[in-house]
Write an enzyme that holds these catalytic residues in place. Structure first.
Site, PDB file in Angstrom:
ATOM      1  N   ASP A 169       0.809  -1.232   0.000  1.00 38.09           N
ATOM      2  CA  ASP A 169       0.000   0.000   0.000  1.00 38.09           C
ATOM      3  C   ASP A 169       0.840   1.280   0.000  1.00 38.09           C
ATOM      4  OD1 ASP A 169       1.056  -0.209   2.516  1.00 38.09           O
ATOM      5  OD2 ASP A 169      -0.821   0.093   3.581  1.00 38.09           O
ATOM      6  N   TYR A 264      10.961   4.358   1.275  1.00 42.71           N
ATOM      7  CA  TYR A 264      11.843   3.342   1.865  1.00 42.71           C
ATOM      8  C   TYR A 264      13.286   3.431   1.357  1.00 42.71           C
ATOM      9  CZ  TYR A 264       8.095   0.977   4.371  1.00 42.71           C
ATOM     10  OH  TYR A 264       7.087   0.677   5.253  1.00 42.71           O
TER      11      TYR A 264
HETATM   12  C1  G6P Z   1       3.409   0.426   5.164  1.00 40.32           C
HETATM   13  C2  G6P Z   1       4.162  -0.548   4.313  1.00 40.32           C
HETATM   14  C3  G6P Z   1       3.964  -1.942   4.851  1.00 40.32           C
HETATM   15  C4  G6P Z   1       4.372  -2.004   6.288  1.00 40.32           C
HETATM   16  C5  G6P Z   1       3.695  -0.965   7.128  1.00 40.32           C
HETATM   17  C6  G6P Z   1       4.444  -0.912   8.457  1.00 40.32           C
HETATM   18  O1  G6P Z   1       2.048   0.225   5.033  1.00 40.32           O
HETATM   19  O2  G6P Z   1       3.791  -0.531   2.978  1.00 40.32           O
HETATM   20  O3  G6P Z   1       4.746  -2.808   4.085  1.00 40.32           O
HETATM   21  O4  G6P Z   1       4.063  -3.271   6.828  1.00 40.32           O
HETATM   22  O5  G6P Z   1       3.796   0.291   6.526  1.00 40.32           O
HETATM   23  O6  G6P Z   1       3.647  -0.513   9.458  1.00 40.32           O
HETATM   24  P1  G6P Z   1       4.047  -0.659  10.999  1.00 40.32           P
HETATM   25  O7  G6P Z   1       3.084   0.264  11.648  1.00 40.32           O
HETATM   26  O8  G6P Z   1       3.868  -2.101  11.363  1.00 40.32           O
HETATM   27  O9  G6P Z   1       5.466  -0.199  11.137  1.00 40.32           O
HETATM   28 MN    MN Z   2       4.769  -2.371   1.957  1.00 39.19          MN
END
Ligand code: G6P
Ligand code: MN
Length: 441
Positions: A169, A264
């Protein structure tokens, strides 16, 4: 007959947002049955009981159930939404700490945090897809499981013909922020993007009149008019990590203004600037465990104890909408454009045709048909080639159990400065993940 959807990793903290979108859009998805499957009995029973009550009290006709039996879950399934996390956020935080204490990036998809997560997740996901091929071979798998870049390489290598789409996403979240900046409806913009998951660039942002907005964005950034983008995603816009990340993304664009970067890339191009803010005693994994995890399961417990979900509500954001939009596009053959991960097969002319890349595609009942990107410049190509070699060797290591292959994979990760650090972090991760990684020797 309606469609049966199964959430694989249904006990995940990422499930609620998806569950809310599925409830709201059940009719247009022809959704009649929803199963939450997880290996974690406690979590799936908490979210399962909650969802049953919540759906029922809001008048949903969807039959909701939950199980820890995958064979049962998969029977007659049409769509599988997969997001699993072997070792949970607990293991994520352990990996982050090992990396940070050795002075390298510990993020769970980039750097060696991603390597370790991949070693845990690859065997588990391949096992699930084997079951799918056996029990419901026609079902579509939409995969959100991380680290998506490495995992998709493993999935498409082992199952080149399976109905799997690996998605993330992040591109659409960033596109939403760009649309917001230009005061445009996201649906009126066409984005051209290439790279790999959590490792890509936008080359064009075409508006409804055919004008490219990327040069305007570049000008606004270079002239200092803006130093961040406001997020489009309600779920993350108050979160300091994401506030900092969006600012860093603009700062990267300023320093590498040719194309607009996926956020990223901050871990590869400015790792030094990332780790100075990271606290090894309280990492992102710790933050998620104390925030989202606690909040969600406590709310489930409260509702279950009350016997009613009437005073509870689920919030849907980009994450839930994106995966459901893709399922909708497959069901109704809309041929709508989404960014997905698929084998290159010529889309990027000067890149390995067998490598999995992330690019826009038109999605319909045949799956995703990717766009043509053409030739990419040497800078991005060079970065991608090293990263791709790292991803491929990580898959090789997970499948073969070769320690030497794992070590060479680690050395190909741009966040690793030298052999001493690479080997030390690998050995510490190996030791801390004995229970989860394939045996390496
Ligand atoms: C975004 C990235 C995902 C990831 C998430 C992390 O949506 O696209 O790949 O898992 O962020 O979220 P968090 O709150 O678990 O660090
Ligand atoms: Mn991701």
């Amino acid at each position: 007959m309606g469609n049966k959807f199964v959430m694989i990793g249904g006990g995940s903290t990422q499930s609620p947002g998806i569950l809310e979108v599925l409830r709201k859009r059940a009719e247009e998805l022809n959704l009649s049955e929803l199963v939450l499957y997880d290996i974690d009995e406690e979590r799936v029973s908490l979210l399962g009981q909650y969802t049953k009550m919540y759906y029922q009290e809001l008048g949903s006709k969807v039959a909701v159930s939950y199980t820890t039996n995958i064979d049962e879950a998969l029977v007659d399934a049409d769509f599988l939404f997969m997001q699993i996390r072997p070792g949970l956020n607990k293991q994520r935080a352990i990996d982050e700490k090992i990396c940070l204490n050795n002075g390298v990036v510990g993020q769970e998809t980039c750097g060696l945090g991603g390597f370790s997560f991949a070693m845990r997740v690859i065997p588990a996901v391949l096992e699930i897809i084997r079951k799918v091929k056996e029990i419901c071979p026609k079902a579509w798998i939409l995969n959100y499981t991380n680290p998506e870049a490495i995992l998709s390489e493993a999935i498409y290598r082992e199952f080149p013909d399976a109905n799997v789409l690996c998605i993330c996403d992040m591109p659409i979240s960033i596109e939403g922020a760009i649309a917001k900046y230009f005061n445009k409806d996201l649906r009126d913009l066409t984005f051209k993007y290439f790279g790999m998951n959590h490792f890509g660039w936008w080359t064009n942002i075409i508006d409804e009149t055919g004008r490219d907005l990327l040069p305007i964005l570049r000008e606004d950034v270079l002239s200092g008019k803006i130093d961040t983008l406001l997020q489009s995603n309600d779920e993350t816009k108050e979160d300091q990590y994401w506030i900092d990340t969006y600012r860093q993304m603009i700062s990267l664009f300023k320093r590498f203004p040719e194309y607009f970067p996926n956020c990223y890339l901050q871990y590869y191009l400015t790792p030094d600037e990332m780790i100075v803010h990271d606290d090894p005693s309280f990492t992102r994994g710790d933050y998620v465990m104390q925030g989202r995890e606690k909040r969600i399961y406590e709310e489930c417990r409260r509702v279950i104890a009350n016997g009613s979900a009437k005073d509870s509500s689920l919030h849907a954001g980009v994450h839930g909408n994106y995966i459901v939009d893709i399922a909708y596009a497959i069901i109704h053959n809309t041929r709508e454009r989404f960014t997905v991960n698929k084998k290159n097969q010529g889309s990027i002319a000067n890149f390995d045709p067998e490598a999995v890349i992330e690019v826009p595609a038109y999605v319909g009942s045949m799956g995703a048909e990717t766009i043509t990107v053409g030739h990419i410049p040497t800078f991005q190509k060079g970065l991608m080639e090293m990263q791709k070699a790292y991803e491929k060797m990580t898959v090789d290591a997970a499948l073969s159990g070769s320690y030497q292959t794992a070590l060479e994979a680690v050395m190909l990760n741009k966040t690793i400065p030298n052999y001493t650090v690479g080997k030390k972090v690998l050995d510490e991760l190996h030791e801390a993940n004995k229970e989860f990684w394939p045996e390496l020797s």
